[in-house]
Design a protein around this motif. Sequence first.
Motif, PDB file in Angstrom:
ATOM      1  N   LEU B 110     -43.267  54.410  -8.462  1.00 57.62           N
ATOM      2  CA  LEU B 110     -41.854  54.449  -8.836  1.00 57.62           C
ATOM      3  C   LEU B 110     -40.996  53.816  -7.743  1.00 57.62           C
ATOM      4  O   LEU B 110     -40.131  52.977  -7.994  1.00 57.62           O
ATOM      5  N   MET B 111     -41.254  54.211  -6.503  1.00 62.28           N
ATOM      6  CA  MET B 111     -40.450  53.716  -5.381  1.00 62.28           C
ATOM      7  C   MET B 111     -40.634  52.205  -5.222  1.00 62.28           C
ATOM      8  O   MET B 111     -39.669  51.458  -5.080  1.00 62.28           O
ATOM      9  N   GLN B 112     -41.891  51.751  -5.288  1.00 58.05           N
ATOM     10  CA  GLN B 112     -42.156  50.323  -5.107  1.00 58.05           C
ATOM     11  C   GLN B 112     -41.556  49.501  -6.237  1.00 58.05           C
ATOM     12  O   GLN B 112     -40.941  48.452  -6.008  1.00 58.05           O
ATOM     13  N   ALA B 113     -41.743  50.001  -7.460  1.00 54.20           N
ATOM     14  CA  ALA B 113     -41.268  49.242  -8.609  1.00 54.20           C
ATOM     15  C   ALA B 113     -39.740  49.151  -8.574  1.00 54.20           C
ATOM     16  O   ALA B 113     -39.152  48.124  -8.930  1.00 54.20           O
ATOM     17  N   ARG B 114     -39.105  50.236  -8.136  1.00 56.78           N
ATOM     18  CA  ARG B 114     -37.651  50.242  -8.078  1.00 56.78           C
ATOM     19  C   ARG B 114     -37.161  49.189  -7.087  1.00 56.78           C
ATOM     20  O   ARG B 114     -36.242  48.419  -7.363  1.00 56.78           O
ATOM     21  N   ARG B 115     -37.815  49.140  -5.927  1.00 56.79           N
ATOM     22  CA  ARG B 115     -37.392  48.163  -4.916  1.00 56.79           C
ATOM     23  C   ARG B 115     -37.654  46.736  -5.386  1.00 56.79           C
ATOM     24  O   ARG B 115     -36.840  45.837  -5.187  1.00 56.79           O
ATOM     25  N   LEU B 116     -38.804  46.538  -6.039  1.00 54.82           N
ATOM     26  CA  LEU B 116     -39.130  45.208  -6.527  1.00 54.82           C
ATOM     27  C   LEU B 116     -38.130  44.777  -7.611  1.00 54.82           C
ATOM     28  O   LEU B 116     -37.659  43.641  -7.628  1.00 54.82           O
ATOM     29  N   LEU B 117     -37.795  45.719  -8.468  1.00 52.82           N
ATOM     30  CA  LEU B 117     -36.855  45.382  -9.540  1.00 52.82           C
ATOM     31  C   LEU B 117     -35.469  45.063  -8.977  1.00 52.82           C
ATOM     32  O   LEU B 117     -34.769  44.201  -9.514  1.00 52.82           O
ATOM     33  N   ASP B 118     -35.063  45.776  -7.928  1.00 51.69           N
ATOM     34  CA  ASP B 118     -33.802  45.426  -7.264  1.00 51.69           C
ATOM     35  C   ASP B 118     -33.789  43.939  -6.949  1.00 51.69           C
ATOM     36  O   ASP B 118     -32.830  43.218  -7.220  1.00 51.69           O
ATOM     37  N   LEU B 119     -34.905  43.487  -6.351  1.00 56.08           N
ATOM     38  CA  LEU B 119     -34.999  42.085  -5.946  1.00 56.08           C
ATOM     39  C   LEU B 119     -35.037  41.143  -7.148  1.00 56.08           C
ATOM     40  O   LEU B 119     -34.382  40.112  -7.181  1.00 56.08           O
ATOM     41  N   LEU B 120     -35.812  41.538  -8.178  1.00 58.10           N
ATOM     42  CA  LEU B 120     -35.980  40.649  -9.331  1.00 58.10           C
ATOM     43  C   LEU B 120     -34.691  40.524 -10.140  1.00 58.10           C
ATOM     44  O   LEU B 120     -34.366  39.440 -10.625  1.00 58.10           O
ATOM     45  N   VAL B 121     -33.977  41.627 -10.263  1.00 55.40           N
ATOM     46  CA  VAL B 121     -32.724  41.562 -11.024  1.00 55.40           C
ATOM     47  C   VAL B 121     -31.748  40.628 -10.307  1.00 55.40           C
ATOM     48  O   VAL B 121     -31.058  39.815 -10.926  1.00 55.40           O
ATOM     49  N   ALA B 122     -31.726  40.715  -8.972  1.00 54.14           N
ATOM     50  CA  ALA B 122     -30.866  39.811  -8.205  1.00 54.14           C
ATOM     51  C   ALA B 122     -31.293  38.354  -8.411  1.00 54.14           C
ATOM     52  O   ALA B 122     -30.456  37.449  -8.542  1.00 54.14           O
ATOM     53  N   THR B 123     -32.617  38.118  -8.469  1.00 52.38           N
ATOM     54  CA  THR B 123     -33.099  36.750  -8.650  1.00 52.38           C
ATOM     55  C   THR B 123     -32.761  36.224 -10.045  1.00 52.38           C
ATOM     56  O   THR B 123     -32.452  35.045 -10.217  1.00 52.38           O
ATOM     57  N   LEU B 124     -32.851  37.112 -11.031  1.00 53.82           N
ATOM     58  CA  LEU B 124     -32.467  36.701 -12.389  1.00 53.82           C
ATOM     59  C   LEU B 124     -31.007  36.237 -12.408  1.00 53.82           C
ATOM     60  O   LEU B 124     -30.658  35.248 -13.044  1.00 53.82           O
ATOM     61  N   ARG B 125     -30.169  36.986 -11.689  1.00 53.10           N
ATOM     62  CA  ARG B 125     -28.759  36.608 -11.612  1.00 53.10           C
ATOM     63  C   ARG B 125     -28.621  35.194 -11.041  1.00 53.10           C
ATOM     64  O   ARG B 125     -27.853  34.367 -11.530  1.00 53.10           O
ATOM     65  N   ARG B 126     -29.422  34.927 -10.015  1.00 58.34           N
ATOM     66  CA  ARG B 126     -29.359  33.616  -9.379  1.00 58.34           C
ATOM     67  C   ARG B 126     -29.853  32.516 -10.326  1.00 58.34           C
ATOM     68  O   ARG B 126     -29.261  31.453 -10.432  1.00 58.34           O
ATOM     69  N   LEU B 127     -30.935  32.816 -11.028  1.00 57.97           N
ATOM     70  CA  LEU B 127     -31.505  31.835 -11.949  1.00 57.97           C
ATOM     71  C   LEU B 127     -30.478  31.457 -13.016  1.00 57.97           C
ATOM     72  O   LEU B 127     -30.306  30.285 -13.357  1.00 57.97           O
ATOM     73  N   ARG B 128     -29.782  32.489 -13.525  1.00 55.69           N
ATOM     74  CA  ARG B 128     -28.813  32.195 -14.574  1.00 55.69           C
ATOM     75  C   ARG B 128     -27.720  31.282 -14.041  1.00 55.69           C
ATOM     76  O   ARG B 128     -27.275  30.366 -14.711  1.00 55.69           O
ATOM     77  N   ARG B 129     -27.307  31.517 -12.816  1.00 53.04           N
ATOM     78  CA  ARG B 129     -26.232  30.678 -12.262  1.00 53.04           C
ATOM     79  C   ARG B 129     -26.703  29.242 -12.055  1.00 53.04           C
ATOM     80  O   ARG B 129     -25.962  28.292 -12.345  1.00 53.04           O
ATOM     81  N   VAL B 130     -27.965  29.086 -11.580  1.00 51.52           N
ATOM     82  CA  VAL B 130     -28.512  27.728 -11.408  1.00 51.52           C
ATOM     83  C   VAL B 130     -28.577  27.016 -12.758  1.00 51.52           C
ATOM     84  O   VAL B 130     -28.194  25.851 -12.897  1.00 51.52           O
ATOM     85  N   ALA B 131     -29.057  27.738 -13.768  1.00 51.01           N
ATOM     86  CA  ALA B 131     -29.189  27.138 -15.101  1.00 51.01           C
ATOM     87  C   ALA B 131     -27.823  26.703 -15.627  1.00 51.01           C
ATOM     88  O   ALA B 131     -27.670  25.595 -16.162  1.00 51.01           O
ATOM     89  N   ASP B 132     -26.825  27.562 -15.446  1.00 55.19           N
ATOM     90  CA  ASP B 132     -25.474  27.226 -15.900  1.00 55.19           C
ATOM     91  C   ASP B 132     -24.985  25.929 -15.257  1.00 55.19           C
ATOM     92  O   ASP B 132     -24.370  25.082 -15.903  1.00 55.19           O
ATOM     93  N   ALA B 133     -25.286  25.775 -13.958  1.00 48.15           N
ATOM     94  CA  ALA B 133     -24.778  24.621 -13.224  1.00 48.15           C
ATOM     95  C   ALA B 133     -25.356  23.301 -13.734  1.00 48.15           C
ATOM     96  O   ALA B 133     -24.715  22.262 -13.689  1.00 48.15           O
ATOM     97  N   HIS B 134     -26.624  23.344 -14.234  1.00 43.87           N
ATOM     98  CA  HIS B 134     -27.269  22.091 -14.643  1.00 43.87           C
ATOM     99  C   HIS B 134     -27.189  21.832 -16.133  1.00 43.87           C
ATOM    100  O   HIS B 134     -27.563  20.753 -16.595  1.00 43.87           O
ATOM    101  N   ARG B 135     -26.733  22.819 -16.879  1.00 40.02           N
ATOM    102  CA  ARG B 135     -26.814  22.755 -18.338  1.00 40.02           C
ATOM    103  C   ARG B 135     -26.252  21.449 -18.920  1.00 40.02           C
ATOM    104  O   ARG B 135     -26.833  20.863 -19.826  1.00 40.02           O
ATOM    105  N   GLN B 136     -25.151  20.969 -18.379  1.00 38.46           N
ATOM    106  CA  GLN B 136     -24.463  19.809 -18.958  1.00 38.46           C
ATOM    107  C   GLN B 136     -25.299  18.529 -18.937  1.00 38.46           C
ATOM    108  O   GLN B 136     -25.078  17.625 -19.735  1.00 38.46           O
ATOM    109  N   HIS B 137     -26.307  18.460 -18.027  1.00 37.22           N
ATOM    110  CA  HIS B 137     -27.098  17.233 -17.936  1.00 37.22           C
ATOM    111  C   HIS B 137     -28.316  17.252 -18.856  1.00 37.22           C
ATOM    112  O   HIS B 137     -29.099  16.314 -18.848  1.00 37.22           O
TER     113      HIS B 137
END
Lengths: 509, 502
Positions: B110-137
């Motif tokens: 539980l503890m490990q998964a929670r910490r890992l998910l903290d990181l992954l959710v943050a990375t998903l946020r980043r991925l979405r922003r990168v995708a948004d930036a390139h979408r027009q091309h």
Amino acid sequence: MTFRSLLWDEASAPTSRPGEPECFGDLHLDQVVAEVVRGREDYDLAPLLHQPLGDPAMIAGRQRVFSDLEDDDVAQAVSTFSERMRRMRRYQGLARRRHQAEERQRWFLDAAQVYLDAVRGLRDALAAHELGSEGLQALRDHLDALIASSSFAALARDAAAVAEALDEVRYAIAIKGRRVRVRHYEGEPDYLAEIEEAFAKFRERDAKDYRAQLPPESQMNGVEERILGLVAQLFPETFGQLATFTERHADFADPGVLTFEREAQLFLGYRKHVRALRNAGLPFCYPTVTPGARTVTIEDGFDLALARKLASQGTVPVTNSLRLGPGERVAVITGPNQGGKTTFARMVGQIHHLAALGLPVPGRRVEVGLADQVLTHFEREESLDTLRGKLEDDLTRIRGILDRATADSVLVLNELFTSTTVSDAVALGHDILERIRGLGALCLYVTFLDELAEAGPETVSLVGEVSPEDPTARTFEIVRRPADGLAYAAALAQRHRLTYDHVRERLRA
Amino acid sequence: MKVRLLHPDRDVPVGEPLPDHAEDLAADLELDSLIEAMAGDDDHIRRVARWLLLAGAEDRAVIAHRQAVMADALAAPAAVESMYRVATEALEGRRRLFFGRFGSSPETVLMQARRLLDLLVATLRRLRRVADAHRQHLGSSGLAGLCDRLDTELDEDYLDVLEGHLEELQLEEGVLLSAKLGRGNAGRDHVLRRPPQQGRLAKMLERERGGLTFTIPERDETAARALAQLRERGLNDVANVLAQSSDHILDFFRVLRDELAFYLGGVRLHRALSQQGAPSCWPELTEVADVLATESLVDAALALRIPEVVGNDVDATGRPLVLVTGANQGGKSTFLRSVGQAQVMAQAGLPVAAARFTTTLAPRVLTHHTREEDPEMESGKLDEELRRMSAVVDAAAPGALVLCNESFSSTNEREGSEIARQVTTALLDAGVRVVYVTHLYELARGFTERDRDRVLFLRAERGEQGQRPYRLEEGEPLPTSFGADTYQQVFGADLSVDAEER
């Protein structure tokens, strides 16, 4: 009618426990026994398979019980019953051994409930069937009377009431640090479902299971026992009812039911074996067993242990027949190595023992005498220091067998005297066969010595066949014809391209 | 979350066992040098590209889907590169946090998964922003569609909800379980309930619910362990769900990385070939049978080593058998490889090294090349050749493309020709296309006499010196190349050229 036994007449139940007959290892009947008793170790069934019956009426009685149990529904009913009885005993054990009072009481209730299911289920299933055996008819009458009794009805009524009350209990446990609070459950929402829902959109495939293997819920630890004590305080009425139940019904299991349970296992275990092989296409039959019969008929028999082994590999053994007319008491089996000679001899021995147990035997039709014992001599694996020592050992064992054998015995002798010269072996073999003929016992004699197959009118020669198209192929069929060592020699020559035709052809090239 | 860059409808099972003939295909077509050019030092690209080239054909819709994504990637490589980087970082996160392995107790998981998910959710946020930036091309349904899905499915509100759960799962107010009575009155069906709320009011409410309490003394470790065990009954499932969710998110990143890796590799290969002056075109794949037409088709593996290689123009349309004969060192093998490579690259969704390449879609590309091993055991070698040909026949199906290079030359000419004729004719009759390079004159002559309508004959001529490889010309087999070839085999040098040089 009160039920006494499926296996024995009133008077004939054995008083002492028979050991494993010496022939079991040689005939691979030990493997058959292991297969039959597997998963039923608690019932101590092996002795029942060691003791041949001396009375044809008892054999017929067992055959009728088995015949009733051929019906899938009946067999299933008895299996279900047995499984419940085993569970009942496990629960009874827990009801004695566990330390916490409310836990012990509940195991007792659980055992009683399983028992009620077992008895009623068996009665209902048997009621719907025509039963041909005295054994199962007596059981059915016994169960009817038992279920109609007032003590059984009270047990059933009380058990249902307490169980229902216990099923309605719901409670909650709040744990913070080392502090535990036990209280009524107030409908708080399922948190797991919420979390699952939140992450659902990432689920594209099955995932690894990260759940730890926790001890089964039914194994309470000290804290859980303590919690149960508090739950009992939260629900005092329900738990009071439970305590009363255990006092009122202390000794609920009927002795006749318990006897039936054990004896039925013999039939179920053997039936499973028979069923698996029948499904693989092999025949079984109820043998005609006649005391003192001087003829033998086996149609399409096979070695039960070998069949089991082959079936697990998806094949079946070749079946073989044996017909011995009046006065034909000795069958000498010759033929190529690995051609099925020993298997054939083993089959005949097995069939005689199994027939005397009152069980169905491998084969389409079997008529045999009632063997008082099956005696075997197979070559031993261990090597003695000298050949002379080995011959001496062989002869000593043969001597012992001949001393014990009667006209009603079946002897299976396999490759005697391999440790001496051929002429010695022929002479010794003739002598032993002469003695066996003198006894009038039935004998299967496996040998590589063709000479022994021509020993007189009581002697029948059987030969392991090779296929005419491909002499190197063994058919595993054993047929009645004069011994002919050349078939094997021809097969070897063919394999090495050294027959006449081969040698001519190769010289032409 | 679906990625769908390699296939419009499903994930592509990269890493599943390849067909038996795949390793032969890779070796015979020198695909590994193409894969090297795609991967450089990136093992993921190597693994994915190799698998996709060797796994066999998709239908035309899938190939078109990939071609469109590939075209986007060639036009906007930065989009692919930056998303690839985010995915790679996410995947390294798990290893960084706890060496990639979950613990065994539910509390630890539980503890490990929670910490890992903290990181992954943050990375998903980043991925979405990168995708948004390139979408027009981006214009392909694959790449643009992915960016759109990221935008709608991973909106900020949703990611906030996930973070809220992760916060609550620190369980600072303990756990609440519900249970019923099972066999032996043991608790059963333990269900984790929404945890007790923080704050004074919530605590007051909880007290009002009453109940009976006990506290485990500080020193009683047995009881403490028993209590931990009970707590784990409640946490086991939720820890599992969290760990699985982290796996699922990592799976998403893994699929994303793998699928992007292929296109990143495609961009690199395209660059490398262009720098060498090799031609490039989008192949035309047809379902009309027996089409093979090329202009300036080059061996891409050779083109990566040598600049400005000359390609072949061949039109074998309507001819299921292309039979190539002629001088050694005449470019026969090079041609055979170039056909195989182009077919495989085209069917993977890559551009091919030709000015034009039109071919029938082949469910399988199979090769049967003579092998060098065991030169002394001639009978064993024929046996080995027959065994491999039997495997080729096992793998072949109508429409397959079989490329034979000097097959059955390990036995004498007559036997070899007869075996080859029977096998080849049977393959053609079954609807298989064959390109066969051979110096078995008997074999070639047999086809000129019996089956010429179905055959395009190509001949390798020894061209002017220095011109490598040599172009193939249409032409029927000539018996005369024999002596020279034999000489060449014996002395390992070419007879005519060496004589002139001397």
